[in-house]
Design an enzyme around this catalytic site. Structure first.
Site, PDB file in Angstrom:
ATOM      1  N   LEU A  91      60.140  36.501  35.633  1.00  0.00           N
ATOM      2  CA  LEU A  91      60.800  37.080  34.471  1.00  0.00           C
ATOM      3  C   LEU A  91      61.967  37.975  34.857  1.00  0.00           C
ATOM      4  CD1 LEU A  91      57.614  37.921  32.398  1.00  0.00           C
ATOM      5  CD2 LEU A  91      59.462  36.415  31.630  1.00  0.00           C
ATOM      6  N   ASP A 146      63.486  44.672  43.992  1.00  0.00           N
ATOM      7  CA  ASP A 146      62.244  43.961  44.289  1.00  0.00           C
ATOM      8  C   ASP A 146      61.915  44.142  45.767  1.00  0.00           C
ATOM      9  OD1 ASP A 146      60.138  42.025  44.623  1.00  0.00           O
ATOM     10  OD2 ASP A 146      60.872  41.050  42.807  1.00  0.00           O
ATOM     11  N   SER A 202      60.295  50.576  46.430  1.00  0.00           N
ATOM     12  CA  SER A 202      59.147  50.335  45.561  1.00  0.00           C
ATOM     13  C   SER A 202      59.081  51.368  44.449  1.00  0.00           C
ATOM     14  CB  SER A 202      57.844  50.398  46.367  1.00  0.00           C
ATOM     15  OG  SER A 202      56.723  50.352  45.503  1.00  0.00           O
ATOM     16  N   VAL A 203      58.751  50.901  43.246  1.00  0.00           N
ATOM     17  CA  VAL A 203      58.576  51.817  42.116  1.00  0.00           C
ATOM     18  C   VAL A 203      57.294  52.630  42.232  1.00  0.00           C
ATOM     19  CG1 VAL A 203      59.822  50.282  40.552  1.00  0.00           C
ATOM     20  CG2 VAL A 203      57.326  50.114  40.698  1.00  0.00           C
ATOM     21  N   ASN A 208      60.159  45.824  34.925  1.00  0.00           N
ATOM     22  CA  ASN A 208      59.414  44.577  34.892  1.00  0.00           C
ATOM     23  C   ASN A 208      58.460  44.439  36.073  1.00  0.00           C
ATOM     24  OD1 ASN A 208      59.120  41.509  34.321  1.00  0.00           O
ATOM     25  ND2 ASN A 208      60.008  41.561  36.373  1.00  0.00           N
ATOM     26  N   SER A 246      51.749  43.962  27.711  1.00  0.00           N
ATOM     27  CA  SER A 246      51.097  42.664  27.879  1.00  0.00           C
ATOM     28  C   SER A 246      50.066  42.501  26.780  1.00  0.00           C
ATOM     29  CB  SER A 246      50.408  42.611  29.254  1.00  0.00           C
ATOM     30  OG  SER A 246      49.482  41.562  29.336  1.00  0.00           O
ATOM     31  N   TYR A 248      44.980  46.623  35.022  1.00  0.00           N
ATOM     32  CA  TYR A 248      46.167  46.053  34.381  1.00  0.00           C
ATOM     33  C   TYR A 248      46.190  46.399  32.891  1.00  0.00           C
ATOM     34  CZ  TYR A 248      49.567  42.372  33.187  1.00  0.00           C
ATOM     35  OH  TYR A 248      50.662  41.678  32.735  1.00  0.00           O
ATOM     36  N   ALA A 281      47.055  50.067  32.371  1.00  0.00           N
ATOM     37  CA  ALA A 281      48.460  50.338  32.679  1.00  0.00           C
ATOM     38  C   ALA A 281      49.367  49.851  31.561  1.00  0.00           C
ATOM     39  CB  ALA A 281      48.840  49.670  34.001  1.00  0.00           C
ATOM     40  N   LYS A 282      49.100  48.643  31.062  1.00  0.00           N
ATOM     41  CA  LYS A 282      49.952  48.070  30.031  1.00  0.00           C
ATOM     42  C   LYS A 282      49.766  48.760  28.685  1.00  0.00           C
ATOM     43  CE  LYS A 282      52.161  45.081  32.480  1.00  0.00           C
ATOM     44  NZ  LYS A 282      53.559  45.405  32.862  1.00  0.00           N
ATOM     45  N   ALA A 324      54.696  34.084  29.936  1.00  0.00           N
ATOM     46  CA  ALA A 324      55.476  33.075  30.645  1.00  0.00           C
ATOM     47  C   ALA A 324      54.677  32.610  31.857  1.00  0.00           C
ATOM     48  CB  ALA A 324      56.821  33.636  31.088  1.00  0.00           C
TER      49      ALA A 324
END
Length: 302
Positions: free
Chosen positions: A20, A39, A74-75, A101, A153, A166, A169-170, A198
């Site tokens: 994405l 990235d 890295s984030v 993202n 998400s 996950y 976090a989302k 996706a």
């Protein structure tokens, strides 16, 4: 309608080396944006690193006549988040668009998930969002303009098996989005969420043979619109999956008012409490409107 372009805009896109994020970077660059392709190039678990994915996207953008620079920080740490934003400021002198993202996946049931795997996912998705929003937001406010696009998400909205890290976090991304939208409203900064579906490498191991077309190219235009200066909305969530685009929102039932309650009263009134017909949907002033509506019901006595 005239073509919506991003000439003179600078975009930072995390997780832009594949999937994405790559689609977002290529689309915005094609429309004139100068792009920081962030990235670190790790595995889906977040382990390891490879400069290749980010640099390949930059080569694609430059080959098409666009401007881009790779950043492999890295984030997952405050230092990394600051370095990503600094890359835009150092290379292009500004930041107009931030698309967070970046993501990783570490599976495990609620019974079995390790603390390490829990933290690793929150560090990239949720804390990672804060790590890049925090240094970018003051710059956007000072410039009087900014567009933030965060990523949630269906796992964050509805949950799923084996991904509590996950999902949390989302779901947490919704709170961050609301605050950025509220605090940015008077500063020309808008923030919204994409809820994408996706087929990317995150779908590895899932049987997608019966799926309709679900490529990143179907999601990227929605993100492009949210990132564009003409986008009028803020604090919203847009779903994009298999060609369907929709608004996701938080609502409340009208509820039941009583001047006093017992446990038995709650049990007896559950149908009215859960009746979701004609729901209440509060916007950016939801914190105040929620309290106001409830207090007005109490004042009216019904």
């Amino acid at each position: 309608m005239s073509l919506l372009r991003f000439d003179d805009r600078v975009a930072v896109i995390t997780g832009a080396g594949r999937g994405l994020g790559r689609a977002y970077a290529l689309l915005l660059a094609e429309r004139g944006a100068r792009v920081i392709v962030n990235d670190p190039g790790g595995l889906m678990s977040g382990v390891g690193g490879d400069v290749g994915p980010a640099e390949e996207v930059v080569r694609e953008i430059r080959a098409a006549g666009g401007e881009a620079m790779a950043c492999t920080e890295s984030v997952a740490t405050p230092h990394g988040g600051q370095a990503i934003i600094d890359a835009a400021l150092d290379q292009f002198g500004r930041i107009d668009i931030l698309i967070h993202n970046a993501g990783n996946v570490r599976y495990g049931s609620l019974k079995d998930l390790s603390q390490e795997d829990f933290d690793a996912v929150l560090d990239v998705h949720l804390r990672g969002a804060f790590h890049v929003v925090r240094p970018a937001f003051p710059r956007m406010c000072a410039a009087g303009y900014g567009r933030v696009v965060l990523t949630s998400s269906i796992g964050g909205l509805y949950g799923n098996h084996g991904v509590v890290n996950y999902a949390m976090a989302k779901a947490g991304m919704i709170g961050l989005n609301n605050v950025v939208a509220i605090e940015g409203a008077a500063e020309g900064v808008k923030s919204n969420i994409i809820v994408p579906g996706a087929v990317t490498r995150m779908a590895e191991g899932i049987d997608v043979s019966a799926y309709p077309p679900m490529g990143p190219d179907l999601v990227a235009p929605v993100v492009g619109w949210l990132a564009h200066e003409s986008c009028p909305v803020s604090g919203e969530m847009l779903v994009s999956i298999a060609g369907r685009v929709a608004r996701a929102f938080i609502g409340e039932s009208r509820g039941v008012y009583r001047p006093g309650w017992t446990i038995e009263d709650v049990a007896a009134q559950q149908d009215g409490i859960f009746d979701s017909a004609n729901p209440l949907i509060f916007g950016l002033d939801g914190h105040v409107d929620h309290i106001r509506y409830s207090c007005e019901r109490a004042a009216r006595g019904h």
